[in-house]
Scaffold this motif. Structure first.
Motif, PDB file in Angstrom:
ATOM      1  N   ALA A 111       0.852  -1.187   0.000  1.00  0.00           N
ATOM      2  CA  ALA A 111       0.000   0.000   0.000  1.00  0.00           C
ATOM      3  C   ALA A 111       0.889   1.239   0.000  1.00  0.00           C
ATOM      4  O   ALA A 111       2.035   1.200   0.469  1.00  0.00           O
ATOM      5  CB  ALA A 111      -0.896   0.005   1.243  1.00  0.00           C
ATOM      6  N   GLU A 112       0.386   2.333  -0.530  1.00  0.00           N
ATOM      7  CA  GLU A 112       1.149   3.595  -0.545  1.00  0.00           C
ATOM      8  C   GLU A 112       1.612   3.986   0.851  1.00  0.00           C
ATOM      9  O   GLU A 112       2.706   4.497   1.028  1.00  0.00           O
ATOM     10  CB  GLU A 112       0.306   4.729  -1.146  1.00  0.00           C
ATOM     11  CG  GLU A 112      -0.031   4.559  -2.607  1.00  0.00           C
ATOM     12  CD  GLU A 112       1.143   4.749  -3.538  1.00  0.00           C
ATOM     13  OE1 GLU A 112       2.109   5.429  -3.164  1.00  0.00           O
ATOM     14  OE2 GLU A 112       1.100   4.202  -4.647  1.00  0.00           O
ATOM     15  N   ASN A 113       0.772   3.739   1.851  1.00  0.00           N
ATOM     16  CA  ASN A 113       1.044   4.170   3.225  1.00  0.00           C
ATOM     17  C   ASN A 113       1.579   3.046   4.108  1.00  0.00           C
ATOM     18  O   ASN A 113       1.481   3.109   5.332  1.00  0.00           O
ATOM     19  CB  ASN A 113      -0.223   4.750   3.848  1.00  0.00           C
ATOM     20  CG  ASN A 113      -1.332   3.715   3.975  1.00  0.00           C
ATOM     21  OD1 ASN A 113      -1.347   2.704   3.286  1.00  0.00           O
ATOM     22  ND2 ASN A 113      -2.277   3.977   4.858  1.00  0.00           N
ATOM     23  N   VAL A 114       2.182   2.017   3.504  1.00  0.00           N
ATOM     24  CA  VAL A 114       2.688   0.885   4.274  1.00  0.00           C
ATOM     25  C   VAL A 114       3.676   1.358   5.337  1.00  0.00           C
ATOM     26  O   VAL A 114       4.433   2.299   5.125  1.00  0.00           O
ATOM     27  CB  VAL A 114       3.346  -0.176   3.350  1.00  0.00           C
ATOM     28  CG1 VAL A 114       4.549   0.388   2.610  1.00  0.00           C
ATOM     29  CG2 VAL A 114       3.706  -1.430   4.119  1.00  0.00           C
ATOM     30  N   VAL A 115       3.630   0.698   6.480  1.00  0.00           N
ATOM     31  CA  VAL A 115       4.587   0.952   7.561  1.00  0.00           C
ATOM     32  C   VAL A 115       5.424  -0.311   7.712  1.00  0.00           C
ATOM     33  O   VAL A 115       4.885  -1.402   7.897  1.00  0.00           O
ATOM     34  CB  VAL A 115       3.868   1.294   8.881  1.00  0.00           C
ATOM     35  CG1 VAL A 115       4.867   1.434  10.020  1.00  0.00           C
ATOM     36  CG2 VAL A 115       3.042   2.570   8.717  1.00  0.00           C
ATOM     37  N   PHE A 116       6.745  -0.135   7.612  1.00  0.00           N
ATOM     38  CA  PHE A 116       7.677  -1.246   7.742  1.00  0.00           C
ATOM     39  C   PHE A 116       8.410  -1.120   9.069  1.00  0.00           C
ATOM     40  O   PHE A 116       9.053  -0.100   9.340  1.00  0.00           O
ATOM     41  CB  PHE A 116       8.692  -1.241   6.593  1.00  0.00           C
ATOM     42  CG  PHE A 116       9.716  -2.337   6.711  1.00  0.00           C
ATOM     43  CD1 PHE A 116       9.417  -3.626   6.300  1.00  0.00           C
ATOM     44  CD2 PHE A 116      10.970  -2.088   7.244  1.00  0.00           C
ATOM     45  CE1 PHE A 116      10.351  -4.644   6.415  1.00  0.00           C
ATOM     46  CE2 PHE A 116      11.914  -3.099   7.363  1.00  0.00           C
ATOM     47  CZ  PHE A 116      11.602  -4.374   6.946  1.00  0.00           C
ATOM     48  N   THR A 117       8.322  -2.158   9.894  1.00  0.00           N
ATOM     49  CA  THR A 117       9.026  -2.181  11.172  1.00  0.00           C
ATOM     50  C   THR A 117      10.164  -3.180  11.061  1.00  0.00           C
ATOM     51  O   THR A 117       9.947  -4.379  10.895  1.00  0.00           O
ATOM     52  CB  THR A 117       8.074  -2.558  12.323  1.00  0.00           C
ATOM     53  OG1 THR A 117       6.965  -1.653  12.309  1.00  0.00           O
ATOM     54  CG2 THR A 117       8.790  -2.463  13.658  1.00  0.00           C
ATOM     55  N   SER A 118      11.371  -2.653  11.147  1.00  0.00           N
ATOM     56  CA  SER A 118      12.587  -3.441  11.000  1.00  0.00           C
ATOM     57  C   SER A 118      12.962  -4.121  12.309  1.00  0.00           C
ATOM     58  O   SER A 118      12.724  -3.571  13.383  1.00  0.00           O
ATOM     59  CB  SER A 118      13.732  -2.500  10.570  1.00  0.00           C
ATOM     60  OG  SER A 118      14.978  -3.114  10.725  1.00  0.00           O
ATOM     61  N   PRO A 119      13.600  -5.283  12.224  1.00  0.00           N
ATOM     62  CA  PRO A 119      14.060  -5.927  13.450  1.00  0.00           C
ATOM     63  C   PRO A 119      15.308  -5.263  14.034  1.00  0.00           C
ATOM     64  O   PRO A 119      15.689  -5.551  15.163  1.00  0.00           O
ATOM     65  CB  PRO A 119      14.380  -7.354  12.998  1.00  0.00           C
ATOM     66  CG  PRO A 119      14.735  -7.216  11.562  1.00  0.00           C
ATOM     67  CD  PRO A 119      13.868  -6.094  11.044  1.00  0.00           C
ATOM     68  N   VAL A 120      15.936  -4.372  13.270  1.00  0.00           N
ATOM     69  CA  VAL A 120      17.208  -3.806  13.710  1.00  0.00           C
ATOM     70  C   VAL A 120      17.199  -2.273  13.779  1.00  0.00           C
ATOM     71  O   VAL A 120      18.246  -1.666  13.975  1.00  0.00           O
ATOM     72  CB  VAL A 120      18.368  -4.296  12.815  1.00  0.00           C
ATOM     73  CG1 VAL A 120      18.535  -5.804  12.958  1.00  0.00           C
ATOM     74  CG2 VAL A 120      18.173  -3.906  11.365  1.00  0.00           C
TER      75      VAL A 120
END
Length: 141
Positions: A21-30
């Motif tokens: 999605a345009e507004n995707v939120v990605f949460t990284s493990p690092v």
């Protein structure tokens, strides 16, 4: 989400980007702070594709309504085995609007942080170029 899994396993990151999605939120493990937006998330996923070796999903878990997915994976990073899980949430249009990754063990997570840190200038440049192209084409990114 068979389409996502198939695209990732094939290294088809263009197809992965189309599922975001345009507004995707990605949460990284690092990283402490989540990253927002399709262009940056897609660039991060491409960076991970350059860092991981022998990547494979080993299990898939789907929530009752199909909008929540957990894809358990294994890979190697800088010679260390890493185990992790991609947690995906799909919006009402079937696009990924929340993408969270968790990994273990700590030694491999540290190796991933180092390897991704080395990629981050390239990731930022790719995301900036994609955003500029989307803006030039009348996109909202």
């Amino acid at each position: 989400m068979d389409t996502f899994r198939t695209a990732v396993e094939a290294g088809n990151f263009g197809a992965v980007e189309e599922l975001l999605a345009e507004n995707v939120v990605f949460t990284s493990p690092v990283a402490f702070k989540p990253y927002e937006g399709r262009a940056l998330t897609a660039a991060i996923v491409r960076g991970v594709g350059r860092v991981f070796e022998d990547f494979r999903y080993v299990r898939e878990i789907t929530g009752p309504d199909g909008r929540d997915q957990a894809l358990v994976f294994r890979a190697t990073v800088n010679g260390l085995e890493i185990n992790g899980c991609d947690f995906l949430h799909l919006d009402e249009n079937g696009l990924i609007d929340d993408f969270q990754v968790m990994v273990r063990p700590l030694s491999a997570a540290n190796a991933l942080a180092e390897a991704m840190g080395a990629q981050f200038d390239r990731i930022t440049a790719e995301a900036t170029a994609a955003q500029a192209a989307a803006t030039a084409q009348g996109g909202t990114e």
